[in-house]
Design a protein around this motif. Structure first.
Motif, short mmCIF file in Angstrom:
data_model
loop_
_atom_site.label_atom_id
_atom_site.label_comp_id
_atom_site.label_asym_id
_atom_site.label_seq_id
_atom_site.Cartn_x
_atom_site.Cartn_y
_atom_site.Cartn_z
N SER A 17 -14.47 -1.90 10.98
CA SER A 17 -13.15 -2.51 10.78
C SER A 17 -12.15 -1.40 10.47
O SER A 17 -12.53 -0.26 10.19
CB SER A 17 -13.21 -3.51 9.63
N ASN A 18 -10.86 -1.72 10.53
CA ASN A 18 -9.81 -0.75 10.25
C ASN A 18 -9.43 -0.77 8.77
O ASN A 18 -9.25 -1.85 8.19
CB ASN A 18 -8.57 -1.03 11.09
N SER A 19 -9.30 0.40 8.18
CA SER A 19 -8.91 0.53 6.78
C SER A 19 -7.71 1.46 6.65
O SER A 19 -7.50 2.33 7.51
CB SER A 19 -10.07 1.09 5.95
N PRO A 20 -6.92 1.32 5.58
CA PRO A 20 -5.80 2.24 5.36
C PRO A 20 -6.30 3.60 4.88
O PRO A 20 -7.14 3.68 3.98
CB PRO A 20 -4.97 1.54 4.28
N ILE B 262 0.84 -1.20 0.00
CA ILE B 262 0.00 0.00 0.00
C ILE B 262 0.87 1.25 0.00
O ILE B 262 0.63 2.20 -0.74
CB ILE B 262 -0.96 0.00 1.21
N SER B 263 1.91 1.24 0.83
CA SER B 263 2.83 2.37 0.89
C SER B 263 3.48 2.61 -0.48
O SER B 263 3.59 3.75 -0.96
CB SER B 263 3.89 2.12 1.96
N LYS B 264 3.87 1.52 -1.13
CA LYS B 264 4.51 1.63 -2.44
C LYS B 264 3.53 2.16 -3.49
O LYS B 264 3.90 2.98 -4.35
CB LYS B 264 5.04 0.25 -2.86
N VAL C 179 -8.12 10.45 2.69
CA VAL C 179 -8.41 9.64 1.52
C VAL C 179 -8.43 8.17 1.95
O VAL C 179 -7.43 7.66 2.47
CB VAL C 179 -7.37 9.85 0.40
N ILE C 180 -9.57 7.52 1.77
CA ILE C 180 -9.70 6.11 2.12
C ILE C 180 -9.24 5.27 0.94
O ILE C 180 -9.66 5.50 -0.20
CB ILE C 180 -11.16 5.76 2.52
#
Length: 335
Positions: free
Chosen positions: A50-53, A14-16, A121-122
């Protein structure tokens, strides 16, 4: 609306996929807020709570940071406002997983975060929506089109190694601190707009999707872009694709690749006709009503005429058919 998403990339991927250019035109990769990469769990079927980035400005956590710098965080889906007084966030009485763009500047739940610059931003692979038809609900998976090889580097922002673009949905967040002490809870809501022509036949609402890094930069940079200007980015987009998926996604506990696999919809079968209905249909297809001839003045019939068989008109055939239908069927002989 948006009530379910898929986000299957690992934290490092995700970071990339979220690499961006800062004001100095340097290519940067946002890091995860300390400890948050462990709070996020990839899933094909994410639901509220739930947890999302989530991508947001680093300045929310470091006051000396430039507001254009970005950071990744894991946040709870369903906004809990900072002024919430209960000790348990599950006691929140309102559904805050989505907020309407046309009323968020007026509602107490959302206007505080909006005008304080708490924009985020989700991130997701895609989201699910259900189409209602004939009393049934068919789920669809909705996402960005894959990036083509000939597209420019600017158009390849927020993509993974396979050329898939992360869906980037505009949202608001807030930070709630338990009244009895404990770790602060960061949570978010997805902003929704009227559905675009591409998907309004599925549902009348859709997430506000930011298409491209320039829009993401303006939405996140609350230090340079005021709320009034940022709100111009909130509108329906046509640049999405979709396909039907299995109803296995209806249960949020099902977390398998089957949730996003394209499904071929079969045409519905016509209801079967009963035996009497089939007879009626056959009769209607074989017998067409004749034009009624002008009536003649009838003379008094002779007695002998009553012994003559009546002419088999269409009305007479109908009468005989109805009579047969009303009679009990003969019993079958016992074997």
């Amino acid at each position: 609306m948006c009530g379910r998403t898929a986000c299957t990339l690992a934290p490092d991927d995700i970071s990339k996929a979220c690499e961006y250019r800062n004001k100095g035109e340097e290519q940067k990769r946002p890091r995860w807020r300390e400890g948050d990469s462990d709070k996020y769990k990839p899933s094909y079927n994410k639901c509220p709570q739930s947890n999302s980035p989530v991508l947001l400005s680093l300045k929310h956590f470091q006051k000396d940071a430039d507001s254009s710098e970005r950071v990744l965080a894991a946040m709870r889906w369903g906004l809990i406002p900072s002024w919430f007084t209960e000790s348990d966030p599950s006691k929140m009485q309102y559904n805050t997983s989505n907020c309407r763009s046309d009323t968020m500047a007026e509602k107490t739940l959302y206007k505080g975060p909006l005008f304080k610059g708490k924009r985020c931003v989700i991130l997701a692979d895609g989201f699910y929506e259900w189409r209602r038809q004939d009393g049934e609900k068919q789920p669809y998976y909705i996402y960005f089109p894959p990036v083509k090889a000939e597209q420019s580097p600017d158009e390849k922002d927020s993509t993974d190694d396979n050329g898939r673009r992360l869906l980037t949905m505009a949202g608001l967040f807030d930070c709630w601190e338990p009244p009895n002490g404990g770790e602060p809870l960061y949570s978010y809501t997805v902003i929704t707009v009227d559905a675009s022509k591409t998907m309004n036949w599925i549902h009348d609402r859709m997430p506000a999707i930011l298409d491209g890094d320039e829009e993401i930069q303006k939405w996140l940079d609350f230090g340079e872009v005021p709320a009034k200007e940022a709100l111009k980015l909130i509108h329906p987009i046509e640049n999405i694709i979709y396909h039907p998926v299995s109803t296995v996604v209806n249960n949020s506990r099902n977390n398998t690749p089957e949730c996003i696999v394209p499904l071929i919809l079969k045409p519905k079968k016509e209801p079967a006709l009963s035996a009497s209905s089939k007879k009626m249909l056959e009769w209607l297809q074989s017998k067409s009503p004749k034009k009624e001839e002008p009536r003649e003045v009838l003379k008094s019939p002779k007695l002998s005429q009553y012994a003559v068989s009546p002419k088999k008109t269409s009305a007479g055939l109908m009468h005989q058919w109805l009579k047969r239908e009303g009679e009990p069927s003969p019993k079958r002989p016992k074997r």
